[in-house]
Design an enzyme around this catalytic site. Structure first.
Site, PDB file in Angstrom:
ATOM      1  N   GLU A 108      44.950  26.709  47.259  1.00  0.00           N
ATOM      2  CA  GLU A 108      45.260  27.533  48.419  1.00  0.00           C
ATOM      3  C   GLU A 108      45.319  26.627  49.640  1.00  0.00           C
ATOM      4  OE1 GLU A 108      44.158  31.953  47.397  1.00  0.00           O
ATOM      5  OE2 GLU A 108      42.344  30.811  47.777  1.00  0.00           O
TER       6      GLU A 108
ATOM      7  N   CYS B 111      30.921  28.629  47.682  1.00  0.00           N
ATOM      8  CA  CYS B 111      31.383  27.993  46.441  1.00  0.00           C
ATOM      9  C   CYS B 111      31.298  26.472  46.527  1.00  0.00           C
ATOM     10  CB  CYS B 111      32.794  28.459  46.111  1.00  0.00           C
ATOM     11  SG  CYS B 111      33.919  28.329  47.503  1.00  0.00           S
TER      12      CYS B 111
ATOM     13  N   GLU C  17      40.403  30.869  41.886  1.00  0.00           N
ATOM     14  CA  GLU C  17      39.456  30.081  42.690  1.00  0.00           C
ATOM     15  C   GLU C  17      38.080  30.565  42.268  1.00  0.00           C
ATOM     16  OE1 GLU C  17      40.254  27.712  44.663  1.00  0.00           O
ATOM     17  OE2 GLU C  17      42.348  28.043  45.126  1.00  0.00           O
TER      18      GLU C  17
ATOM     19  N   ASN D 135      31.428  36.752  49.599  1.00  0.00           N
ATOM     20  CA  ASN D 135      30.733  35.752  50.422  1.00  0.00           C
ATOM     21  C   ASN D 135      31.510  35.349  51.673  1.00  0.00           C
ATOM     22  OD1 ASN D 135      32.613  34.359  48.897  1.00  0.00           O
ATOM     23  ND2 ASN D 135      31.388  32.498  48.845  1.00  0.00           N
TER      24      ASN D 135
HETATM   25  P1  NAD Z   1      32.866  38.498  41.356  1.00  0.00           P
HETATM   26  O1  NAD Z   1      33.575  37.795  40.269  1.00  0.00           O
HETATM   27  O2  NAD Z   1      31.727  39.353  41.010  1.00  0.00           O
HETATM   28  O3  NAD Z   1      33.884  39.417  42.171  1.00  0.00           O
HETATM   29  C1  NAD Z   1      35.018  38.890  42.849  1.00  0.00           C
HETATM   30  C2  NAD Z   1      36.060  39.973  42.978  1.00  0.00           C
HETATM   31  O4  NAD Z   1      36.616  40.235  41.698  1.00  0.00           O
HETATM   32  C3  NAD Z   1      35.523  41.311  43.487  1.00  0.00           C
HETATM   33  O5  NAD Z   1      36.474  41.880  44.356  1.00  0.00           O
HETATM   34  C4  NAD Z   1      35.388  42.106  42.209  1.00  0.00           C
HETATM   35  O6  NAD Z   1      35.434  43.497  42.423  1.00  0.00           O
HETATM   36  C5  NAD Z   1      36.586  41.627  41.414  1.00  0.00           C
HETATM   37  N1  NAD Z   1      36.527  41.738  39.959  1.00  0.00           N
HETATM   38  C6  NAD Z   1      35.438  41.755  39.155  1.00  0.00           C
HETATM   39  N2  NAD Z   1      35.833  41.844  37.857  1.00  0.00           N
HETATM   40  C7  NAD Z   1      37.185  41.859  37.850  1.00  0.00           C
HETATM   41  C8  NAD Z   1      38.178  41.917  36.819  1.00  0.00           C
HETATM   42  N3  NAD Z   1      37.867  41.981  35.531  1.00  0.00           N
HETATM   43  N4  NAD Z   1      39.480  41.914  37.199  1.00  0.00           N
HETATM   44  C9  NAD Z   1      39.824  41.837  38.495  1.00  0.00           C
HETATM   45  N5  NAD Z   1      38.928  41.776  39.504  1.00  0.00           N
HETATM   46  C10 NAD Z   1      37.624  41.787  39.185  1.00  0.00           C
HETATM   47  O7  NAD Z   1      32.457  37.359  42.411  1.00  0.00           O
HETATM   48  P2  NAD Z   1      31.595  37.553  43.719  1.00  0.00           P
HETATM   49  O8  NAD Z   1      30.186  37.721  43.261  1.00  0.00           O
HETATM   50  O9  NAD Z   1      32.200  38.543  44.633  1.00  0.00           O
HETATM   51  O10 NAD Z   1      31.778  36.135  44.442  1.00  0.00           O
HETATM   52  C11 NAD Z   1      30.983  35.059  44.174  1.00  0.00           C
HETATM   53  C12 NAD Z   1      31.707  34.072  43.289  1.00  0.00           C
HETATM   54  O11 NAD Z   1      32.923  33.697  43.915  1.00  0.00           O
HETATM   55  C13 NAD Z   1      30.941  32.774  43.113  1.00  0.00           C
HETATM   56  O12 NAD Z   1      31.046  32.344  41.780  1.00  0.00           O
HETATM   57  C14 NAD Z   1      31.651  31.808  44.038  1.00  0.00           C
HETATM   58  O13 NAD Z   1      31.510  30.468  43.702  1.00  0.00           O
HETATM   59  C15 NAD Z   1      33.050  32.282  43.914  1.00  0.00           C
HETATM   60  N6  NAD Z   1      33.841  31.844  45.068  1.00  0.00           N
HETATM   61  C16 NAD Z   1      34.787  30.893  44.866  1.00  0.00           C
HETATM   62  C17 NAD Z   1      35.550  30.426  45.922  1.00  0.00           C
HETATM   63  C18 NAD Z   1      36.619  29.402  45.699  1.00  0.00           C
HETATM   64  O14 NAD Z   1      37.524  29.321  46.502  1.00  0.00           O
HETATM   65  N7  NAD Z   1      36.584  28.621  44.644  1.00  0.00           N
HETATM   66  C19 NAD Z   1      35.373  30.953  47.211  1.00  0.00           C
HETATM   67  C20 NAD Z   1      34.399  31.930  47.394  1.00  0.00           C
HETATM   68  C21 NAD Z   1      33.645  32.374  46.292  1.00  0.00           C
END
Ligand code: NAD
Length: 479
Positions: A460, A282, A248, A150
């Site tokens: 962060e 998020c 995060e 995102n």
């Molecule tokens: P996601 O969990 O599907 O993927 C995030 C990343 O993790 C990707 O690069 C993915 O390839 C990797 N990944 C997936 N499984 C993994 C594993 N088992 N081990 C290591 N890496 C793995 O999330 P997304 O759909 O890309 O992002 C959306 C989510 O991120 C939402 O829940 C959003 O709220 C959250 N988000 C949080 C913040 C924050 O700072 N709190 C900021 C932005 C997005």
């Protein structure tokens, strides 16, 4: 992939599968990236490890000079525009938001560069036995940045910049949905002077790469941004090998609107914060609780503001709301609204389906406004990562806070009031990592950012981050 200062379109070891990156607005192919094999991951880790000694031995000021050059490059109009267009094409966000994201990266870099001259070690003298003591700060080694789709560029800056400044080297794993801007950024970082191997980017399966990183002796810290489910799996794998982890994760932020607030302004800000990045943020206010006496006025003002949003391809300058990141996300949003409609059709005041005039190859969704939704509904209990605003009325601050905290998540929350007593009660009552008063979503590089509960742990940004990327060795000596 980008490893050791070079771009790789396919696996280093063998020609394996590729990930196709599609424009969510048109379905067109934007590019392909490699689905890394375990050998590729190993190669990238070796390259990071080899680069560590030289990079970590540079002074803070030498490293900050390189980061400064990166910031200067990113501020060049042409580079900024090319990156913003690429980000819009692969992620879908409106160009204006993509430009802002690249600008946000330079603010993070400039902030940390400014801290370089403030780093120091501590020195103590002990009166009891005449000994001298001090602490030495050392970089950790290979630090992993796992990125979501995102806000890939901004989150890369949040993680990689403090890590690099303190002398670490970075292994970056972008999301398969949105890897191209990150790869381009890695190339720019190196053109600007970052030595080969100091920042490597590996594309591929999150779980496979995550598990391999969790086992690698080179990896000293993993900073993950993404969904709660993926974050927890990674945390469990990393715990087996005692890795430092920062998570995060998702959020379901509450926004409380009191009866003394400026309702027109609140509605305008709520609509901006909720529908920014097509609701895929998020810290977006996903559940809004409004005092009964101003509920109707607030809803009316929100409906008027939402009807002004323009859904479309992010490359058009007048688009305010791009597509969702994929058809999977589009289907999820339709299901959320349908589930609320089934419970009570009158709850759905606006939107919630695919816009009739949109490109069928794009994953578009009409911004939806839902009201008076039961707290047990899925849109209240899950993280709704799309353009759906939920507004419920509440009796008073006690009820508003009770509902606000009735969630597994604890990232951010806001209260809108000019009454200091109400503001104080909300600041103390919200069970979250970030509280805003009369605003929502404002983030600055100097402010620690992160959540509690299912939203993760660790922070962060802020000067405190530098310590998170360094080990402390205490030395006590007498002579
Ligand atoms: P996601 O969990 O599907 O993927 C995030 C990343 O993790 C990707 O690069 C993915 O390839 C990797 N990944 C997936 N499984 C993994 C594993 N088992 N081990 C290591 N890496 C793995 O999330 P997304 O759909 O890309 O992002 C959306 C989510 O991120 C939402 O829940 C959003 O709220 C959250 N988000 C949080 C913040 C924050 O700072 N709190 C900021 C932005 C997005």
């Amino acid at each position: 992939m980008f490893i050791d200062g070079k771009k790789y379109d396919s696996s280093i070891t063998s020609c394996t599968d590729q990930i196709r990156v599609l424009n969510p607005a048109t379905g067109e192919l934007v590019g392909t990236v490699c689905l890394a094999t375990s050998e590729d991951v190993g190669f990238a880790l070796d390259s990071c490890h080899a680069a560590f000694k030289q990079w970590s031995e540079k002074s803070f000021l030498q490293r900050s000079a390189v980061l400064s050059q990166i910031s200067t490059r990113l501020k060049e109009k042409q580079i900024q525009e090319e990156l913003a267009v690429l980000l819009t094409k692969e992620q879908g966000k409106p160009l204006k938001e993509a430009r802002r994201e690249i600008e946000g990266m330079t603010e993070v870099i400039d902030y940390f560069v400014g801290l370089a001259s403030m780093t120091h070690t501590d020195f103590f003298t002990s009166k009891s036995n005449g000994s001298y003591s001090f602490t030495i700060k050392k970089p950790l080694g290979v630090c992993v940045s796992i990125l979501p789709w995102n806000m890939p560029a901004l989150v890369l800056a949040w993680k990689a910049v403090p890590a690099l400044l303190t002398g670490n080297v970075c292994f970056v794993k972008p999301s398969g949905i949105c890897p191209l801007t990150v790869l381009e950024l890695a190339a720019i970082f190196h053109e600007a002077g970052l030595p080969a191997g100091v920042l490597n980017v590996v594309t591929g399966s999150g779980s496979a790469i995550g598990n391999q990183l969790a086992q690698s002796p080179y990896v000293k810290k993993i900073s993950f941004t993404g969904s709660s489910d993926a974050g927890k799996k990674l945390y469990i794998a990393a715990a087996q090998n005692n890795k430092r982890v920062t998570l995060e994760l998702g959020g379901s932020d509450a926004m409380i609107i009191c009866d003394d607030a400026d309702i027109q302004e609140c509605a305008k800000q709520a609509v901006h914060a909720r529908f920014f990045n097509c609701g895929q943020t998020c810290v977006s206010p996903k559940r809004i609780f409004v005092f009964e006496s101003v509920f109707d006025d607030f809803v009316k003002a929100v409906l008027a503001a939402v009807s002004q949003l323009k859904v479309g391809n992010g490359l058009s300058e007048d688009t305010t709301t791009g597509p969702l990141s994929s058809f999977e996300e589009q289907k999820k949003m339709i299901e959320y609204v349908e589930s609320v409609r089934k419970e009570n059709a009158a709850s759905v005041l606006m939107g919630g389906s695919v816009p009739s005039n949109s490109d069928p190859n794009g994953s578009f969704f009409e911004p939806a406004v839902l009201v008076q939704v039961p707290m047990t509904s899925r849109v209240m209990t899950e993280e709704v990562f799309g353009p759906i605003m939920v507004i419920n009325s509440v009796k008073d601050m006690d009820e508003a806070l009770k509902y606000s905290n009735e969630t597994h998540f604890g990232l951010g929350a806001s209260v809108w009031t000019n009454d200091l007593r109400q503001a104080k009660k909300a600041i103390e009552g919200f069970d979250v990592g970030i509280v805003w008063v009369n605003q929502h979503m404002k983030m600055l590089p100097e402010l620690p950012f992160g959540g509690v509960k299912e939203s993760g742990f660790g922070r962060e940004n802020g000067y405190q981050m530098l310590n998170e990327y360094m080990e402390t060795k205490t030395v006590v000596f007498k002579f």
